[in-house]
Design an enzyme around this catalytic site. Sequence first.
Site, PDB file in Angstrom:
ATOM      1  N   THR A  16       0.828  -1.206   0.000  1.00  0.00           N
ATOM      2  CA  THR A  16       0.000   0.000   0.000  1.00  0.00           C
ATOM      3  C   THR A  16       0.861   1.254   0.000  1.00  0.00           C
ATOM      4  O   THR A  16       0.535   2.244  -0.668  1.00  0.00           O
ATOM      5  CB  THR A  16      -0.950  -0.002   1.212  1.00  0.00           C
ATOM      6  OG1 THR A  16      -1.765  -1.180   1.166  1.00  0.00           O
ATOM      7  CG2 THR A  16      -1.847   1.231   1.207  1.00  0.00           C
ATOM      8  N   LYS A  39      -7.749  -1.936  -6.149  1.00  0.00           N
ATOM      9  CA  LYS A  39      -7.454  -2.995  -5.198  1.00  0.00           C
ATOM     10  C   LYS A  39      -8.212  -4.201  -5.712  1.00  0.00           C
ATOM     11  O   LYS A  39      -9.455  -4.229  -5.703  1.00  0.00           O
ATOM     12  CB  LYS A  39      -7.920  -2.612  -3.789  1.00  0.00           C
ATOM     13  CG  LYS A  39      -7.713  -3.699  -2.745  1.00  0.00           C
ATOM     14  CD  LYS A  39      -6.241  -3.879  -2.401  1.00  0.00           C
ATOM     15  CE  LYS A  39      -6.075  -4.934  -1.301  1.00  0.00           C
ATOM     16  NZ  LYS A  39      -4.678  -5.112  -0.902  1.00  0.00           N
ATOM     17  N   THR A  43     -10.295  -8.059   1.752  1.00  0.00           N
ATOM     18  CA  THR A  43     -11.025  -8.637   2.875  1.00  0.00           C
ATOM     19  C   THR A  43     -10.871  -7.685   4.054  1.00  0.00           C
ATOM     20  O   THR A  43      -9.774  -7.207   4.332  1.00  0.00           O
ATOM     21  CB  THR A  43     -10.481 -10.030   3.244  1.00  0.00           C
ATOM     22  OG1 THR A  43      -9.098  -9.932   3.599  1.00  0.00           O
ATOM     23  CG2 THR A  43     -10.633 -11.000   2.076  1.00  0.00           C
ATOM     24  N   GLU A 108      -3.146  -3.009  -6.907  1.00  0.00           N
ATOM     25  CA  GLU A 108      -2.547  -3.591  -5.708  1.00  0.00           C
ATOM     26  C   GLU A 108      -3.122  -4.974  -5.476  1.00  0.00           C
ATOM     27  O   GLU A 108      -4.341  -5.171  -5.468  1.00  0.00           O
ATOM     28  CB  GLU A 108      -2.787  -2.726  -4.468  1.00  0.00           C
ATOM     29  CG  GLU A 108      -2.097  -3.313  -3.241  1.00  0.00           C
ATOM     30  CD  GLU A 108      -2.380  -2.576  -1.946  1.00  0.00           C
ATOM     31  OE1 GLU A 108      -2.097  -3.149  -0.879  1.00  0.00           O
ATOM     32  OE2 GLU A 108      -2.883  -1.441  -2.000  1.00  0.00           O
ATOM     33  N   SER A 168      11.066  -1.769   0.925  1.00  0.00           N
ATOM     34  CA  SER A 168      10.203  -0.874   1.698  1.00  0.00           C
ATOM     35  C   SER A 168      10.566  -0.940   3.177  1.00  0.00           C
ATOM     36  O   SER A 168      10.726  -2.030   3.734  1.00  0.00           O
ATOM     37  CB  SER A 168       8.732  -1.264   1.506  1.00  0.00           C
ATOM     38  OG  SER A 168       7.880  -0.455   2.280  1.00  0.00           O
ATOM     39  N   CYS A 169      10.687   0.233   3.798  1.00  0.00           N
ATOM     40  CA  CYS A 169      11.052   0.321   5.218  1.00  0.00           C
ATOM     41  C   CYS A 169       9.809   0.617   6.054  1.00  0.00           C
ATOM     42  O   CYS A 169       9.187   1.669   5.880  1.00  0.00           O
ATOM     43  CB  CYS A 169      12.093   1.411   5.439  1.00  0.00           C
ATOM     44  SG  CYS A 169      13.618   1.172   4.493  1.00  0.00           S
ATOM     45  N   LEU A 202       8.062   6.266   6.201  1.00  0.00           N
ATOM     46  CA  LEU A 202       7.271   7.494   6.175  1.00  0.00           C
ATOM     47  C   LEU A 202       6.337   7.493   7.382  1.00  0.00           C
ATOM     48  O   LEU A 202       5.641   6.506   7.626  1.00  0.00           O
ATOM     49  CB  LEU A 202       6.448   7.580   4.883  1.00  0.00           C
ATOM     50  CG  LEU A 202       7.236   7.562   3.564  1.00  0.00           C
ATOM     51  CD1 LEU A 202       6.276   7.494   2.374  1.00  0.00           C
ATOM     52  CD2 LEU A 202       8.132   8.793   3.458  1.00  0.00           C
TER      53      LEU A 202
END
Length: 234
Positions: A16, A39, A43, A108, A168-169, A202
């Site tokens: 995301t 998307k 769920t 996504e 990704s962090c 972020l």
Amino acid sequence: MNSLLITGTDTGAGKTIVTSALAAYWHKYYPSQRLGVIKLLQTGIGDHEHYQAMFAGQESVEVVCPLRFTTPVAPPIAAERENQPIPLEIVWKSLVSLQKSCDFVLAEGLGGLGSPVTWELTVADLAGEWRLPTVLVVPVKLGAIAQAVANVALARQTQVNLKGIILSCSHPLSPQELSDWAPMDLIQSLTGVPVLGVIPYLETIKDLDQLAKSASHLDLEPLISLDCRTQFLG
């Protein structure tokens, strides 16, 4: 094809965040181009609502989620509990409709590349069968290398058109931790797939400018076709 599937190594990998960053980037730098954000299947409550809030009132961005279940578990289990089918043809038709009406579409996925969509199919199966250009999001943590290698192997097995890997962090990291846990050169060497860069931690994923800035440091060229780049720049 004017679309890109964002999948990950697992639930919570950062799909995301990466999708939001890419969407914010295109919205900022190509405001005259129509962007679709889908998307594929959801769920519980979460991503679709986030994208709706993110681009509320923006006519150049269309957000859809064609198939949803209330129960926040894997789709085949959620569908069984809710006594509902999983009509993937609805998802496919929504995706094709977006591809026709938008200049570019960000899709996504759900969970990880190996997550079940039905009792017979995984996200990887859909990506391969639907011939979707795909980027794999790998969270920076201990074990990231093994996750990347295993998921790329699955992508090859299911003939996924894997364009690259984005790290990704999920929390603040030092340069040393990033280098130790997810060394780009080693991941590229082991997988044979380019690592396109890192989305840093972020504090919020609601700041469009901050999201666009984080995406601007990625190597975005492999993620869109020459036709799309020409269209964007034209």
